[in-house]
Design a protein around this motif. Structure first.
Motif, PDB file in Angstrom:
ATOM      1  N   THR A 252     117.312  83.718 -31.875  1.00 26.58           N
ATOM      2  CA  THR A 252     117.842  83.867 -33.222  1.00 26.58           C
ATOM      3  C   THR A 252     117.477  82.638 -34.047  1.00 26.58           C
ATOM      4  O   THR A 252     117.273  81.553 -33.503  1.00 26.58           O
ATOM      5  CB  THR A 252     119.372  84.085 -33.197  1.00 26.58           C
ATOM      6  OG1 THR A 252     119.796  84.465 -34.509  1.00 26.58           O
ATOM      7  CG2 THR A 252     120.121  82.829 -32.778  1.00 26.58           C
ATOM      8  N   ILE A 298     121.376  91.470 -31.606  1.00 19.63           N
ATOM      9  CA  ILE A 298     122.583  91.366 -30.776  1.00 19.63           C
ATOM     10  C   ILE A 298     123.487  92.594 -30.947  1.00 19.63           C
ATOM     11  O   ILE A 298     124.131  93.031 -30.005  1.00 19.63           O
ATOM     12  CB  ILE A 298     123.369  90.056 -31.067  1.00 19.63           C
ATOM     13  CG1 ILE A 298     124.496  89.832 -30.054  1.00 19.63           C
ATOM     14  CG2 ILE A 298     123.939  90.065 -32.476  1.00 19.63           C
ATOM     15  CD1 ILE A 298     124.051  89.468 -28.670  1.00 19.63           C
ATOM     16  N   GLU A 376     126.265  91.236 -42.622  1.00 17.97           N
ATOM     17  CA  GLU A 376     126.277  90.478 -43.871  1.00 17.97           C
ATOM     18  C   GLU A 376     127.532  90.877 -44.637  1.00 17.97           C
ATOM     19  O   GLU A 376     128.155  91.883 -44.320  1.00 17.97           O
ATOM     20  CB  GLU A 376     125.031  90.778 -44.699  1.00 17.97           C
ATOM     21  CG  GLU A 376     124.655  92.217 -44.589  1.00 17.97           C
ATOM     22  CD  GLU A 376     123.592  92.714 -45.537  1.00 17.97           C
ATOM     23  OE1 GLU A 376     123.407  92.133 -46.617  1.00 17.97           O
ATOM     24  OE2 GLU A 376     122.986  93.724 -45.213  1.00 17.97           O
ATOM     25  N   PRO A 377     127.862  90.098 -45.642  1.00 15.56           N
ATOM     26  CA  PRO A 377     129.022  90.481 -46.442  1.00 15.56           C
ATOM     27  C   PRO A 377     128.773  91.837 -47.101  1.00 15.56           C
ATOM     28  O   PRO A 377     127.648  92.111 -47.526  1.00 15.56           O
ATOM     29  CB  PRO A 377     129.099  89.377 -47.503  1.00 15.56           C
ATOM     30  CG  PRO A 377     128.332  88.220 -46.946  1.00 15.56           C
ATOM     31  CD  PRO A 377     127.261  88.817 -46.092  1.00 15.56           C
ATOM     32  N   THR A 400     133.054  94.017 -39.609  1.00 15.08           N
ATOM     33  CA  THR A 400     133.118  93.180 -38.420  1.00 15.08           C
ATOM     34  C   THR A 400     132.271  91.930 -38.589  1.00 15.08           C
ATOM     35  O   THR A 400     131.064  92.006 -38.697  1.00 15.08           O
ATOM     36  CB  THR A 400     132.618  93.956 -37.183  1.00 15.08           C
ATOM     37  OG1 THR A 400     131.225  94.265 -37.354  1.00 15.08           O
ATOM     38  CG2 THR A 400     133.393  95.263 -36.993  1.00 15.08           C
ATOM     39  N   THR A 404     125.160  86.364 -33.229  1.00 16.56           N
ATOM     40  CA  THR A 404     124.444  86.409 -31.951  1.00 16.56           C
ATOM     41  C   THR A 404     125.148  85.493 -30.952  1.00 16.56           C
ATOM     42  O   THR A 404     125.325  85.829 -29.780  1.00 16.56           O
ATOM     43  CB  THR A 404     122.987  85.935 -32.155  1.00 16.56           C
ATOM     44  OG1 THR A 404     122.394  86.727 -33.178  1.00 16.56           O
ATOM     45  CG2 THR A 404     122.178  86.058 -30.870  1.00 16.56           C
ATOM     46  N   THR A 487     130.423  77.805 -37.104  1.00 19.14           N
ATOM     47  CA  THR A 487     129.715  79.079 -37.247  1.00 19.14           C
ATOM     48  C   THR A 487     128.529  79.016 -38.198  1.00 19.14           C
ATOM     49  O   THR A 487     127.670  79.884 -38.155  1.00 19.14           O
ATOM     50  CB  THR A 487     130.671  80.141 -37.815  1.00 19.14           C
ATOM     51  OG1 THR A 487     131.033  79.746 -39.161  1.00 19.14           O
ATOM     52  CG2 THR A 487     131.926  80.272 -36.975  1.00 19.14           C
ATOM     53  N   ASP A 489     129.018  79.501 -41.327  1.00 17.72           N
ATOM     54  CA  ASP A 489     129.424  80.353 -42.438  1.00 17.72           C
ATOM     55  C   ASP A 489     130.521  79.707 -43.278  1.00 17.72           C
ATOM     56  O   ASP A 489     131.380  78.997 -42.753  1.00 17.72           O
ATOM     57  CB  ASP A 489     129.962  81.702 -41.914  1.00 17.72           C
ATOM     58  CG  ASP A 489     128.842  82.656 -41.557  1.00 17.72           C
ATOM     59  OD1 ASP A 489     127.876  82.759 -42.328  1.00 17.72           O
ATOM     60  OD2 ASP A 489     128.932  83.302 -40.497  1.00 17.72           O
ATOM     61  N   ILE A 501     134.238  86.434 -45.445  1.00 23.10           N
ATOM     62  CA  ILE A 501     133.093  85.574 -45.158  1.00 23.10           C
ATOM     63  C   ILE A 501     132.231  85.521 -46.414  1.00 23.10           C
ATOM     64  O   ILE A 501     131.869  86.564 -46.961  1.00 23.10           O
ATOM     65  CB  ILE A 501     132.255  86.125 -43.985  1.00 23.10           C
ATOM     66  CG1 ILE A 501     133.149  86.533 -42.801  1.00 23.10           C
ATOM     67  CG2 ILE A 501     131.169  85.134 -43.571  1.00 23.10           C
ATOM     68  CD1 ILE A 501     134.001  85.445 -42.219  1.00 23.10           C
ATOM     69  N   ARG A 504     126.209  82.068 -45.453  1.00 20.55           N
ATOM     70  CA  ARG A 504     125.790  80.894 -44.706  1.00 20.55           C
ATOM     71  C   ARG A 504     125.888  79.639 -45.575  1.00 20.55           C
ATOM     72  O   ARG A 504     125.626  79.690 -46.772  1.00 20.55           O
ATOM     73  CB  ARG A 504     124.339  81.052 -44.242  1.00 20.55           C
ATOM     74  CG  ARG A 504     124.070  82.246 -43.361  1.00 20.55           C
ATOM     75  CD  ARG A 504     124.637  82.170 -41.991  1.00 20.55           C
ATOM     76  NE  ARG A 504     124.231  81.017 -41.228  1.00 20.55           N
ATOM     77  CZ  ARG A 504     124.387  80.920 -39.904  1.00 20.55           C
ATOM     78  NH1 ARG A 504     124.929  81.917 -39.206  1.00 20.55           N
ATOM     79  NH2 ARG A 504     124.010  79.834 -39.276  1.00 20.55           N
ATOM     80  N   ASN A 510     119.988  85.465 -44.890  1.00 22.01           N
ATOM     81  CA  ASN A 510     120.356  86.717 -44.240  1.00 22.01           C
ATOM     82  C   ASN A 510     119.703  87.878 -45.003  1.00 22.01           C
ATOM     83  O   ASN A 510     120.213  88.360 -45.999  1.00 22.01           O
ATOM     84  CB  ASN A 510     121.880  86.854 -44.229  1.00 22.01           C
ATOM     85  CG  ASN A 510     122.337  87.972 -43.321  1.00 22.01           C
ATOM     86  OD1 ASN A 510     121.664  88.996 -43.199  1.00 22.01           O
ATOM     87  ND2 ASN A 510     123.474  87.806 -42.688  1.00 22.01           N
TER      88      ASN A 510
HETATM   89  C1  7RM Z   1     126.196  90.431 -35.718  1.00 17.59           C
HETATM   90  C2  7RM Z   1     125.174  89.628 -36.463  1.00 17.59           C
HETATM   91  C3  7RM Z   1     125.175  86.359 -37.963  1.00 17.59           C
HETATM   92  C4  7RM Z   1     125.455  86.025 -39.406  1.00 17.59           C
HETATM   93  C5  7RM Z   1     126.815  85.402 -39.619  1.00 17.59           C
HETATM   94  C6  7RM Z   1     127.108  85.803 -41.049  1.00 17.59           C
HETATM   95  C7  7RM Z   1     126.501  87.171 -41.173  1.00 17.59           C
HETATM   96  C8  7RM Z   1     127.560  89.033 -39.836  1.00 17.59           C
HETATM   97  C9  7RM Z   1     129.123  89.709 -41.199  1.00 17.59           C
HETATM   98  C10 7RM Z   1     128.450  88.622 -41.793  1.00 17.59           C
HETATM   99  C11 7RM Z   1     129.835  88.740 -43.623  1.00 17.59           C
HETATM  100  C12 7RM Z   1     130.208  90.303 -41.928  1.00 17.59           C
HETATM  101  N1  7RM Z   1     124.681  88.549 -35.800  1.00 17.59           N
HETATM  102  N2  7RM Z   1     127.478  88.240 -40.923  1.00 17.59           N
HETATM  103  N3  7RM Z   1     128.549  89.936 -40.004  1.00 17.59           N
HETATM  104  N4  7RM Z   1     128.808  88.145 -43.006  1.00 17.59           N
HETATM  105  N5  7RM Z   1     130.517  89.787 -43.135  1.00 17.59           N
HETATM  106  N6  7RM Z   1     130.891  91.355 -41.452  1.00 17.59           N
HETATM  107  O1  7RM Z   1     124.835  89.939 -37.561  1.00 17.59           O
HETATM  108  O2  7RM Z   1     123.457  86.426 -35.526  1.00 17.59           O
HETATM  109  O3  7RM Z   1     122.301  88.262 -36.585  1.00 17.59           O
HETATM  110  O4  7RM Z   1     123.968  87.079 -37.820  1.00 17.59           O
HETATM  111  O5  7RM Z   1     125.470  87.228 -40.186  1.00 17.59           O
HETATM  112  O6  7RM Z   1     126.467  84.922 -41.928  1.00 17.59           O
HETATM  113  O7  7RM Z   1     126.769  84.021 -39.397  1.00 17.59           O
HETATM  114  S1  7RM Z   1     123.536  87.561 -36.391  1.00 17.59           S
END
Ligand code: 7RM
Length: 635
Positions: A252, A298, A376-377, A400, A404, A487, A489, A501, A504, A510
């Motif tokens: 990742t 993931i 993502e959001p 959710t 990763t 994280t 985030d 959230i 980043r 993203n």
């Molecule tokens: C599962 C996955 C991780 C990054 C994480 C966030 C963003 C993931 C959400 C989210 C807002 C969500 N793994 N992210 N899920 N942001 N709301 N529900 O995506 O390693 O590929 O990415 O994705 O920034 O740090 S990942």
């Protein structure tokens, strides 16, 4: 202790228990699995050293939990439904018995090809059942799988193979996605020019395009299966694994130029993915679960393969894309198999939304019970469309949040239990302890506050190491703030204590739910012969969430600038893959740098958002005049 959650009171009670007695809580969760030998110790941890061990002393094999243990009662239950890319092609269903049989068969194939416990195996495959079979066969034999998403280039594959020193590759001749065909084996051949560790390539037949098969190295999947078919007993004893033996590596992107090999281990990952699958989606026996992710990410590992199968669920695997042959494809699939749970990404929702109501005509969708979002959001407009048009206002949406590195879902509503707020991941699931901190790592307490999201106590799915470089794991996740997992985030906790959230806070973009490091894209752009330097930022994109914006300084060049842009895109495609192609390239004469030579991305981000009036303090720049030039070029 009853860990089932039916009401918000249950949630509160179990959450409290999980923080007061984490070891007791996780031991109770882990009790639901089949262990060849139980653990001696639930947890040992030291965030300062990034050392975390769950269920030490235990022996298990995750495939016994995903396959064997269901054979007594659910042998004929469908484990995997496979929907092909082309709706005219026949779908496939594999019962638990059949899946067990095929995994054992392929485990024999791996063994015959010299695979041993601990070996690293690279999988570069289309979304066909054989990918899940290969993943599970690796786990059964104790080999460490490293799945590489089919969209990555030969160079990216080579980097990943070399980092993990993989000895064997599993691929297919080609693959289908929408109207496109991908020459997977040819891409592998290009990668292998750089990979000395690989001795064998197993090639599955899928599209049957011409491929080169090198004697002594390349073998056909089907031929290898035929060799083991003559064995009387197809069973393959599951390798006893220590709870902390690695299960897989998944690469990742982070804020440096080099992707990290995130390592998950057998015991904790199994416990965490099964628990979160069951809890968050409130999965009921006989439901059909459709996670639209690719197993190369993931989400596919955790919620197509391991989570659902460990719970004896029926998991639906889809080879294609949401918009082919038309933008009603997901909904056709939902109706065809009477899907109960659909789990997809905001980018897919926004893309389908843009086609209007037409693709929804004559779609029933009444089988749906729960909708999930990940990656993502999710913006409010997309949330409401998902809720109204797909869920008909009667299905809970679980937004959710996880990564990763977390192995499974961390902050999310529990379907039908947690009150919903559009755009909010909502509350931590029991066992997860988030906190917000300021720049100095001071905890920000109370509600109605924002900060950087950290987790203060380990959970079984937490990253154990970055492959081959434990120090990198420590500095990346555990050193920014002492004694916390960081994280990357940003996050808001509202008046009710609900988490949202915000994105980043590091140099990771993203794009359509896929993480891409700005440094990686810059390195790729800089390889182009005409490029002197570049700076990459993310900017708001209607469909993808974030797009990639590249500011590029060219060498004094006589070449056509439009063609040079195309050449740069081609270079990025070669070096990383099409997913990392910039959406915008702007040629500039200079970049905003501080006197110490650091690029001020903050300024570039503002320019990419066309917020020219709020660039902030530019006085520390070496040459503030470049900013005006860049603005002119961006207009
Ligand atoms: C599962 C996955 C991780 C990054 C994480 C966030 C963003 C993931 C959400 C989210 C807002 C969500 N793994 N992210 N899920 N942001 N709301 N529900 O995506 O390693 O590929 O990415 O994705 O920034 O740090 S990942």
């Amino acid at each position: 202790m009853d860990l089932n959650i039916h009401t918000i009171e249950d949630y509160n009670r179990i959450y409290d228990f999980s923080t007061k007695d984490p070891e007791g809580f996780w031991a109770a969760v882990a009790d639901d699995y089949y262990w060849q030998k139980k653990w001696d110790k639930v947890l040992e941890w030291d965030f300062a050293k990034a050392d975390i061990k769950w269920f030490q002393g235990a022996k298990l094999n995750i495939t016994e939990n995903c396959l064997d243990r269901h054979l007594e009662k659910d042998a004929d239950k469908t484990a995997i439904i496979w929907e092909p890319n082309d709706p005219e092609e026949h779908f496939r269903k594999l019962s638990y018995k059949e899946l067990h049989f095929k995994v054992c068969q392929f485990s024999h194939v791996l063994k015959n090809n010299g695979v041993k416990k601990g070996d690293r195996i690279c999988l570069y495959m289309p979304m066909v059942p054989e990918l899940a079979i290969a993943v599970l066969a690796c786990a059964r034999i104790g080999a460490i799988h490293s799945v590489v998403f089919g969209g990555f280039s030969a160079q990216s594959i080579a980097d990943r193979i070399n980092d993990a020193q993989c000895s064997l590759i599993i691929t297919s001749d080609g693959g289908f996605r929408g109207s496109k065909e991908f020459p997977l084996k040819n891409i592998i051949d290009d990668a292998l020019v750089q990979c000395r560790s690989v001795g064998k390539v197993i090639v599955l037949t899928r599209s049957r395009i011409p491929v080169s098969m090198i004697k002594g190295r390349d073998v056909w999947w089907e031929d290898e299966i035929r060799k083991v078919e003559t064995h009387g007993n197809p069973d393959f004893p599951a390798e006893p694994m220590d709870a902390e033996d690695p299960l897989f590596i998944l690469y990742t992107s982070g804020s440096t130029g080099k992707p990290k090999g995130v390592v998950h281990t057998c015991g904790g990952y199994m416990v965490y993915t099964g628990y979160t699958f069951k809890t968050v989606f409130q999965y009921q026996p006989n439901q059909i679960h459709f996670c639209t992710a690719d197993i190369g990410w993931i989400t596919g590992h955790s919620y197509i393969v391991y989570g659902p199968l460990s719970q004896g669920a029926t998991t639906l695997m889809f080879e294609g894309i949401p918009t082919w042959p038309d933008a009603g494809r997901f909904w056709d699939i939902v109706d065809k198999y009477k899907v109960d749970i659909i789990y997809t990404a905001p980018t897919a929702i926004r893309s389908l939304m843009s086609f209007g109501d037409e693709p929804l005509k004559n779609k029933d969708l009444s089988s749906l019970k729960t909708l999930g979002s990940v990656g993502e959001p999710i913006n409010e407009e997309a949330w409401h469309w998902y809720d109204q048009k797909i869920g008909k206002g009667k299905c809970p949406i679980v937004d959710t949040w996880w990564q990763t590195e977390t192995g499974g879902i961390m902050i999310s509503a529990i379907a039908g239990v947690t009150p919903l707020k559009p755009g909010y991941a909502s509350l931590p699931i029991p066992g997860v302890q988030p906190i917000l901190v300021d720049e100095n790592g001071m905890e920000i307490e109370g509600n109605g506050v924002s900060g950087n999201l950290c987790i203060k106590f380990p959970w079984p799915g937490i990253i154990r190491t970055t492959y081959g470089d434990h120090e990198r794991n420590r500095t990346n996740y555990f050193a920014t703030y002492p004694n916390l997992y960081f994280t990357g985030d940003g996050c808001l906790r509202d008046q009710d204590g609900f988490y949202k959230i915000t994105g980043r806070v590091d140099d990771v973009i993203n794009v359509s739910g896929h993480r891409i490091g700005t440094a990686e894209v810059e390195n790729a752009i800089n390889m182009h012969a005409d490029v002197i330097e570049s700076a990459v930022v993310g900017y708001p994109h209607d469909i993808k969430g974030q797009g990639i914006y590249a500011f590029v300084i060219l060498d004094v060049s006589l070449h056509d600038h439009e063609l040079t842009k195309q050449d740069i895109l081609q270079t990025v495609t070669r070096i990383i893959g099409a997913i990392a192609k910039p959406d915008k390239i702007q040629f500039v004469s200079g970049l905003p740098k501080t006197r110490s030579g650091k690029i001020m991305r903050r300024i570039l981000r503002k320019i990419s958002e066309k917020e020219f009036s709020s660039l902030g303090d530019t006085s520390t720049l070496l040459d503030p005049s470049v900013v005006e030039d860049i603005i002119q070029g961006a207009l």
